[in-house]
Design a protein around this motif. Structure first.
Motif, PDB file in Angstrom:
ATOM      1  N   THR A   1       1.950   1.723  -3.596  1.00  0.00           N
ATOM      2  CA  THR A   1       0.953   2.054  -4.295  1.00  0.00           C
ATOM      3  C   THR A   1       0.459   3.621  -4.097  1.00  0.00           C
ATOM      4  O   THR A   1       0.368   4.536  -5.012  1.00  0.00           O
ATOM      5  CB  THR A   1      -0.291   1.146  -3.914  1.00  0.00           C
ATOM      6  OG1 THR A   1      -0.265   0.000  -4.450  1.00  0.00           O
ATOM      7  CG2 THR A   1      -1.725   2.016  -4.716  1.00  0.00           C
ATOM      8  N   ARG A   2       0.722   4.041  -2.866  1.00  0.00           N
ATOM      9  CA  ARG A   2       0.546   5.480  -2.437  1.00  0.00           C
ATOM     10  C   ARG A   2       1.542   6.320  -3.329  1.00  0.00           C
ATOM     11  O   ARG A   2       1.394   7.517  -3.873  1.00  0.00           O
ATOM     12  CB  ARG A   2       0.470   5.784  -1.011  1.00  0.00           C
ATOM     13  CG  ARG A   2      -0.652   5.691  -0.329  1.00  0.00           C
ATOM     14  CD  ARG A   2      -0.631   6.444   1.226  1.00  0.00           C
ATOM     15  NE  ARG A   2       0.239   5.678   1.990  1.00  0.00           N
ATOM     16  CZ  ARG A   2       0.329   4.653   2.530  1.00  0.00           C
ATOM     17  NH1 ARG A   2      -0.930   3.903   2.439  1.00  0.00           N
ATOM     18  NH2 ARG A   2       1.019   4.079   3.200  1.00  0.00           N
TER      19      ARG A   2
ATOM     20  N   SER B   1       0.713  -1.198   0.068  1.00  0.00           N
ATOM     21  CA  SER B   1      -0.155  -0.025  -0.058  1.00  0.00           C
ATOM     22  C   SER B   1       0.682   1.331   0.121  1.00  0.00           C
ATOM     23  O   SER B   1       0.673   2.072  -0.555  1.00  0.00           O
ATOM     24  CB  SER B   1      -0.919  -0.078   1.386  1.00  0.00           C
ATOM     25  OG  SER B   1      -0.366  -0.065   2.176  1.00  0.00           O
TER      26      SER B   1
END
Lengths: 211, 129
Positions: A27-28, A24
């Motif tokens: 992804t950010r 995550s």
């Protein structure tokens, strides 16, 4: 250094769990200056490697690396698949056969891997990519192999990767999806450099534990 | 007349690839060999190298192919797919640095007139000039 099947298995597992744990976060980073799929794409590829660990680790090192690279190329739908895949495939081609890996072998493998990556991405250092982490890492290993000085190699490689990642922050991207943002890519870490730094950390952690 | 240059249309999106291929077909009918691939193996946005290799191989087996792509990563996948082809077929394939939709339409029109691979590539790449 003898890369036994057991050690290779741990390298695969630790890499996969590092990518999954930070998916995550990657992804950010990618949402900020790319298309936001880097974490999930890479996790998919490394989970696949983990699942096929038994088959991969029974192979000679060179062949195992080539197969791992091909699996990433086939499995990861974004550009990171062909890029990480090429890195592993070229490292596999440069791996010694039928004997343990020396530091010179490792330096040669990493050098060949990075050279293949540069060709595949038509890219070089300073363009806000994974090369900004992997080139300084390759340089540290090459230096240690030439000087025969391995005392603090793990910590020097760690530092080179961390510094390389941080160095991408002020850069303007000229390759990959982030290049469409022009100056707006400045002041962000590069997602590919971030995943490379993560993977380097994971590999070093395993090698430091190895007997 | 030799066989017209074929078209391989690649996008991150299956809808974009299929839609572009549809626009090309509407203009030129069945006169030009045409294939498309878009999206990753799970149906998300991205590329599916296995699918690209299969379709490109089928086209290249029959003659010259111009490859059109949308952005970044698709080109990298196209290059890898071309590298998997037998040596004799690899020279028959070229990648056009052109906008996908406009480039594909211009390339297809050029191909129907019997243009060579180099001529098709030049026409696609010069679409806005």
């Amino acid at each position: 250094m003898d890369i036994t099947p057991e050690l290779l298995g741990r390298l695969i597992d630790r890499s996969a769990s590092a990518v999954q744990a930070h998916a995550s976060h990657l992804t950010r980073l990618d949402q900020a200056i790319g298309d936001g799929d880097h974490g999930s794409n890479l996790a998919r590829g490394f989970v696949d490697l983990s699942a096929r660990q038994g088959e991969l680790t029974s192979l000679p090192l060179g062949e195992a690396l080539r197969k791992m690279g091909m699996a990433l190329v086939m499995k990861v739908g974004g550009a990171s698949g062909p890029l990480y895949g090429t890195l592993l495939i070229e490292m596999g081609k440069a791996a010694p056969e039928g004997r343990a890996v020396t530091l010179s072998d490792l330096a040669h493998m990493v050098e060949q891997g990075v050279a293949g990556l540069k060709r595949r991405g038509k890219s070089d250092r300073g363009q806000k990519t994974m090369l900004d982490v992997l080139c300084p890492v390759a340089d540290e290993i090459a230096f240690a192999a030439t000087a025969g000085d391995v005392d603090d190699l793990p910590s020097r490689v760690r530092e080179a990767a961390a510094d390389g990642l941080e160095a991408t922050r002020p850069m303007q991207a000229t390759r990959g999806r982030a290049s469409y943002l022009g100056e707006r890519s400045i002041d962000h870490l590069d997602p590919g450099a971030a995943s490379s730094q993560l993977l380097i950390e994971a590999v070093i952690a395993v090698l430091e534990e190895a007997p | 007349m030799t066989r017209p240059v074929g078209l391989m249309i690649l996008s991150h999106s299956a809808q974009v690839a299929e839609g572009t291929a549809g626009m090309v077909s509407q203009m030129i009918g069945e006169d030009v060999p045409l294939a498309w691939s878009g999206g990753d193996a799970e149906g998300g946005l991205g590329s599916d190298l296995a699918a690209i290799i299969a379709k490109l191989t089928a086209l290249a087996e029959r003659g010259a192919v111009i490859v059109l792509f949308d952005i970044g990563g698709t080109e990298t996948h196209a290059e890898m797919a071309i590298e998997t082809l037998p040596d004799a077929w690899r020279e028959r394939v070229a990648i056009a640095q052109a906008p996908l939709v406009e480039g594909a339409v211009v390339a297809a029109v050029e191909a129907t007139s019997g243009a060579s691979l180099a001529e098709v590539k030049t026409a696609a790449e010069g679409v806005f000039s």
